[in-house]
Design a protein around this motif. Structure first.
Motif, PDB file in Angstrom:
ATOM      1  N   LYS A 146       0.845  -1.193   0.000  1.00  0.00           N
ATOM      2  CA  LYS A 146       0.000   0.000   0.000  1.00  0.00           C
ATOM      3  C   LYS A 146       0.879   1.241   0.000  1.00  0.00           C
ATOM      4  CE  LYS A 146      -3.748   2.231   2.592  1.00  0.00           C
ATOM      5  NZ  LYS A 146      -4.626   2.140   3.790  1.00  0.00           N
ATOM      6  N   CYS A 147       0.504   2.199  -0.831  1.00  0.00           N
ATOM      7  CA  CYS A 147       1.239   3.465  -0.908  1.00  0.00           C
ATOM      8  C   CYS A 147       0.364   4.573  -0.341  1.00  0.00           C
ATOM      9  CB  CYS A 147       1.621   3.782  -2.358  1.00  0.00           C
ATOM     10  SG  CYS A 147       2.582   5.309  -2.539  1.00  0.00           S
ATOM     11  N   THR A 148       0.824   5.184   0.730  1.00  0.00           N
ATOM     12  CA  THR A 148       0.119   6.290   1.357  1.00  0.00           C
ATOM     13  C   THR A 148       0.982   7.545   1.290  1.00  0.00           C
ATOM     14  OG1 THR A 148       1.012   5.845   3.565  1.00  0.00           O
ATOM     15  CG2 THR A 148      -0.982   4.640   2.919  1.00  0.00           C
ATOM     16  N   LYS A 149       0.501   8.610   1.920  1.00  0.00           N
ATOM     17  CA  LYS A 149       1.276   9.852   1.946  1.00  0.00           C
ATOM     18  C   LYS A 149       2.598   9.661   2.692  1.00  0.00           C
ATOM     19  CE  LYS A 149      -0.782  11.687   6.185  1.00  0.00           C
ATOM     20  NZ  LYS A 149      -1.452  12.832   6.837  1.00  0.00           N
ATOM     21  N   ASN A 150       2.637   8.710   3.634  1.00  0.00           N
ATOM     22  CA  ASN A 150       3.866   8.489   4.397  1.00  0.00           C
ATOM     23  C   ASN A 150       4.978   7.941   3.516  1.00  0.00           C
ATOM     24  OD1 ASN A 150       2.586   9.249   6.866  1.00  0.00           O
ATOM     25  ND2 ASN A 150       1.655   7.230   6.985  1.00  0.00           N
ATOM     26  N   HIS A 218      -3.465   5.190  -2.073  1.00  0.00           N
ATOM     27  CA  HIS A 218      -4.368   6.063  -1.324  1.00  0.00           C
ATOM     28  C   HIS A 218      -4.478   7.415  -2.026  1.00  0.00           C
ATOM     29  CE1 HIS A 218      -6.173   8.243   2.070  1.00  0.00           C
ATOM     30  NE2 HIS A 218      -6.468   7.050   2.570  1.00  0.00           N
ATOM     31  N   ASP A 219      -5.650   8.029  -1.899  1.00  0.00           N
ATOM     32  CA  ASP A 219      -5.856   9.340  -2.530  1.00  0.00           C
ATOM     33  C   ASP A 219      -4.844  10.368  -2.042  1.00  0.00           C
ATOM     34  OD1 ASP A 219      -7.971   8.290  -3.856  1.00  0.00           O
ATOM     35  OD2 ASP A 219      -9.526   9.197  -2.617  1.00  0.00           O
ATOM     36  N   HIS A 220      -4.511  10.324  -0.757  1.00  0.00           N
ATOM     37  CA  HIS A 220      -3.579  11.300  -0.202  1.00  0.00           C
ATOM     38  C   HIS A 220      -2.183  11.147  -0.797  1.00  0.00           C
ATOM     39  CE1 HIS A 220      -6.182  11.925   3.680  1.00  0.00           C
ATOM     40  NE2 HIS A 220      -6.787  12.280   2.570  1.00  0.00           N
TER      41      HIS A 220
END
Length: 289
Positions: A146-150, A218-220
């Motif tokens: 998963k790829c998030t803003k972090n 993720h959208d962010h």
């Protein structure tokens, strides 16, 4: 053992594509793509390189450039000992009109209007920074698929210099804050307008999906990446304007491809980042200073 790992990756794809990709799940699943680590490339380049184990069979080319090092290129490198180069992105998630609009947001950058060929060259150079950030975010996203803003924020800190990364992250935090505060009109305005960005968040999300940065996006993460690239364009262009290499006519900069390359070559924080070689990031200019 390799077969077991491949089975696990495919199982993760089946479990997570619907929640992360939305309407793009069917097209992505049909490509039958999985990521694995290449021991040959890792020993050759001294880092984590990821490649495709099966063919893409789709109209998108960004995935190939983010993930692969061609076999014939590897053979050439083994024979000649030259440094590996980054592949050129055929599709970028912005247009030249959006680049010009992003530069016009800062009034101090509009002392002169750069010609289209300069904008096109600047876009090609910044696409290398996008590829470096995407590859690093891809590596960081492997643990949880998963790829998030972090992950995007960590990749920015790793790839960009300290000064530039602070500016990019500041712009990303500002864009995400605006996005979260405009929940009342989320159906009347697009995400880019809600974030105060010129670059399209939807294009960046689609590019990240097509490039398979992670199984779930993720959208962010797309907001962070779009804001980072928009800030990077302005930062690099500002450095070019301030460069002593830039020719001026009555105080107005005279833009040309030669002056653009000379200005970038003299800046140690952006020269290595915008070069086509994989091992260069930042810290030295073209003369080694």
């Amino acid at each position: 053992m390799a077969g077991t790992g491949k089975t696990v990756v495919r199982t993760l794809e089946d479990l997570t594509l619907d929640s992360g990709y939305g309407g793009a799940a069917d097209s992505v699943r049909s490509s039958s793509v999985s990521l694995c680590c290449s021991d040959t490339q890792q020993s050759l380049h001294g880092g984590n390189c990821w490649h495709l184990t099966e063919s893409m069979h789709s109209r998108h080319n960004s995935l190939d450039t983010v993930n692969t090092v061609l076999a014939e290129d590897t053979d050439i490198l083994e024979c000649s000992g030259q440094c590996a180069k980054l592949p050129e992105l055929e599709d970028v998630p912005w247009s030249l009109g959006e680049v010009e609009g992003a530069l016009r947001k800062d009034e101090t950058l509009m002392a002169g209007s750069p010609p289209p060929e300069v904008l096109a060259r600047l876009s090609a150079l910044i696409s290398r920074a996008l590829l470096r950030v995407a590859r690093e975010a891809q590596r960081l996203s492997l643990r949880y698929a998963k790829c998030t803003k972090n992950e995007i924020q960590s990749a920015i800190k790793m790839v960009l210099s300290w000064t530039i990364s602070v500016n990019c992250i500041t712009g990303a935090v500002s864009a995400l804050s605006l996005y979260n505060m405009t929940t009342g009109d989320k159906f009347s305005r697009g995400k880019s307008a809600r974030c105060g960005l010129v670059f399209s968040v939807g294009k960046f999300f689609r590019w990240m999906v097509d490039s398979r940065v992670a199984l779930r996006i993720h959208d962010h993460a797309a907001i962070y990446l779009a804001a980072c690239m928009e800030s990077l364009f302005r930062d690099v262009f500002c450095r070019i304007l301030r460069s002593a290499m830039m020719e001026r006519d009555n105080g107005i900069p005279k833009f040309s491809l030669e002056s653009l390359e000379q200005a970038i070559s003299s800046d140690s924080e952006i020269w290595g980042l915008l070069q086509p070689y994989q091992h260069l990031i930042c810290g030295k200019n073209f003369s080694g200073e």
